[in-house]
Design an enzyme around this catalytic site. Structure first.
Site, mmCIF file in Angstrom:
data_model
loop_
_atom_site.group_PDB
_atom_site.id
_atom_site.type_symbol
_atom_site.label_atom_id
_atom_site.label_comp_id
_atom_site.label_asym_id
_atom_site.label_seq_id
_atom_site.Cartn_x
_atom_site.Cartn_y
_atom_site.Cartn_z
ATOM 1 N N ASP A 264 -4.383 -3.828 6.688
ATOM 2 C CA ASP A 264 -4.822 -4.852 5.744
ATOM 3 C C ASP A 264 -3.656 -5.806 5.499
ATOM 4 O OD1 ASP A 264 -6.498 -6.182 3.959
ATOM 5 O OD2 ASP A 264 -5.861 -4.956 2.263
ATOM 6 N N HIS B 16 -3.341 -1.353 -3.017
ATOM 7 C CA HIS B 16 -4.553 -0.549 -2.833
ATOM 8 C C HIS B 16 -4.596 0.557 -3.877
ATOM 9 C CE1 HIS B 16 -4.402 -1.840 1.649
ATOM 10 N NE2 HIS B 16 -5.072 -2.703 0.915
ATOM 11 N N SER C 31 0.867 -1.186 0.000
ATOM 12 C CA SER C 31 0.000 0.000 0.000
ATOM 13 C C SER C 31 0.896 1.225 0.000
ATOM 14 C CB SER C 31 -0.952 -0.044 1.203
ATOM 15 O OG SER C 31 -1.932 0.969 1.108
#
Length: 338
Positions: A131, A39, A12
């Site tokens: 995440d 992401h 990310s």
């Protein structure tokens, strides 16, 4: 003995540079499939496959639904779609978001763990929030290997640190050493007894994100009822306890870690506050207009009352703006003007 031939990677914020370095160091004869989740905004016309392919011996492209898993293939989750493994092929879905993301790292890692067990190598790179932590737990539970970029060198250490805290990862290394470690692990067969059976919890959560998924019956929902509601759909959240990791999932499948849930609730609260401020500003403008007309008609008392309520509305809107600013800066609420 099974080869470790499935590499799943999550990145990310701050993760593009180490991901580019990892891809560039993989050889043309790589004996494994690489599946990547970064992401990305759902409406992004991403050029990331081109960026990652520069200077690399392997070509990176967006994953397509139903592609067989092939050695040397590097597939990237498309914007707005979850990437999963379904038996020996990729699968794409628009299933419920996890931790506010689609694609989500947890979805890929969990499906890979369920489908391939000890054949999986999971890699978590730089990123904010957490995440990938639950996905790494799934990989480790099924006998896969966990690799995490050293948080001390990551531009955003939160995501790798969350994976370390949640799962007993095997390796915490600088980004520059990850590719060599992956290649070493590919050449080392997985122990034949490494894979634990797929748990009922893991199977249920994989099915909740699948394209044909439906809401889970409340009686069969994994976890215990909590006091919280899902910020995405307002449905009740169920608390799932996995030892070092606590997380939440609603009936339709939205999933949250405590950190991502708190972050999303903050966004929802801020949106509600902006709506309240706008409503009060409109109320003040309308009262001021009515006060002007009342004054023109000689109704001074009514005009004064309307002007007073307009001032109160504007003051309340100003206080709400202060609350939003204080929350965004992490400061204590300012009560000096109360």
């Amino acid at each position: 003995m099974d080869k470790r031939d499935i590499i799943v990677v999550g990145a990310s914020a701050g993760g593009i540079e180490p991901l580019t370095d990892l891809v560039a160091r993989l050889p043309a004869d790589l004996a494994a499939t690489v599946l990547v989740v970064v992401h990305l905004p759902a409406d992004d016309e991403t050029r990331l496959p081109e960026i990652l392919s520069r200077g690399a011996e392997l070509r990176v492209k967006l994953a397509e639904d139903g592609e067989p898993l092939q050695p040397g293939a590097i597939r990237l989750a498309p914007p707005g779609r979850h990437l999963e493994i379904n038996e020996a092929a990729t699968a794409l879905s628009c299933g419920p978001r996890e931790n506010g993301f689609r694609p989500a790292i947890d979805v890929l890692f969990r499906s890979a763990a369920a489908a391939a067990g000890a054949r999986v190598i999971g890699v978590i790179l730089s990123g904010a929030l957490d995440d990938g932590a639950a996905g790494m737990v799934a990989v480790r539970l099924r006998g896969g290997v966990g690799i995490v970029q050293d948080p001390d060198e990551a531009l955003h250490p939160s995501m790798p640190q969350a994976a370390i805290d949640a799962a007993v990862v095997d390796h915490v290394v600088p980004a520059a050493k990850i590719a060599d470690l992956v290649l070493e692990l590919i050449d080392r067969p997985a122990p034949p007894t490494a894979s634990a059976p797929v748990s009922e919890l893991m199977a249920t959560e994989v099915s909740m994100v699948a394209p044909q998924a439906t809401a889970v019956d409340l009686a069969e929902h994994p976890g215990e009822p909590s006091a919280f509601v899902c910020p995405d759909c307002s449905g009740p959240l169920y608390e799932i306890d996995e030892g070092r990791l606590t997380r939440y999932r609603c009936r339709v499948g939205h999933a949250w870690s405590p950190l991502s849930l708190a972050k999303q609730h903050s966004r929802v609260a801020e949106n509600a506050l902006w709506t309240a401020a706008e409503t009060l500003e409109e109320k003040a403008a309308l009262r001021e207009r009515l006060a002007g007309r009342a004054r023109e008609d000689g109704r001074d008392a009514a005009a004064e009352h309307l002007q007073r309520t307009a001032r109160t509305a504007r003051e309340n809107a100003r206080q709400i703006r202060h609350i939003i600013e204080d929350a965004a800066s992490g400061a204590e609420p300012n009560h000096q003007d109360n």
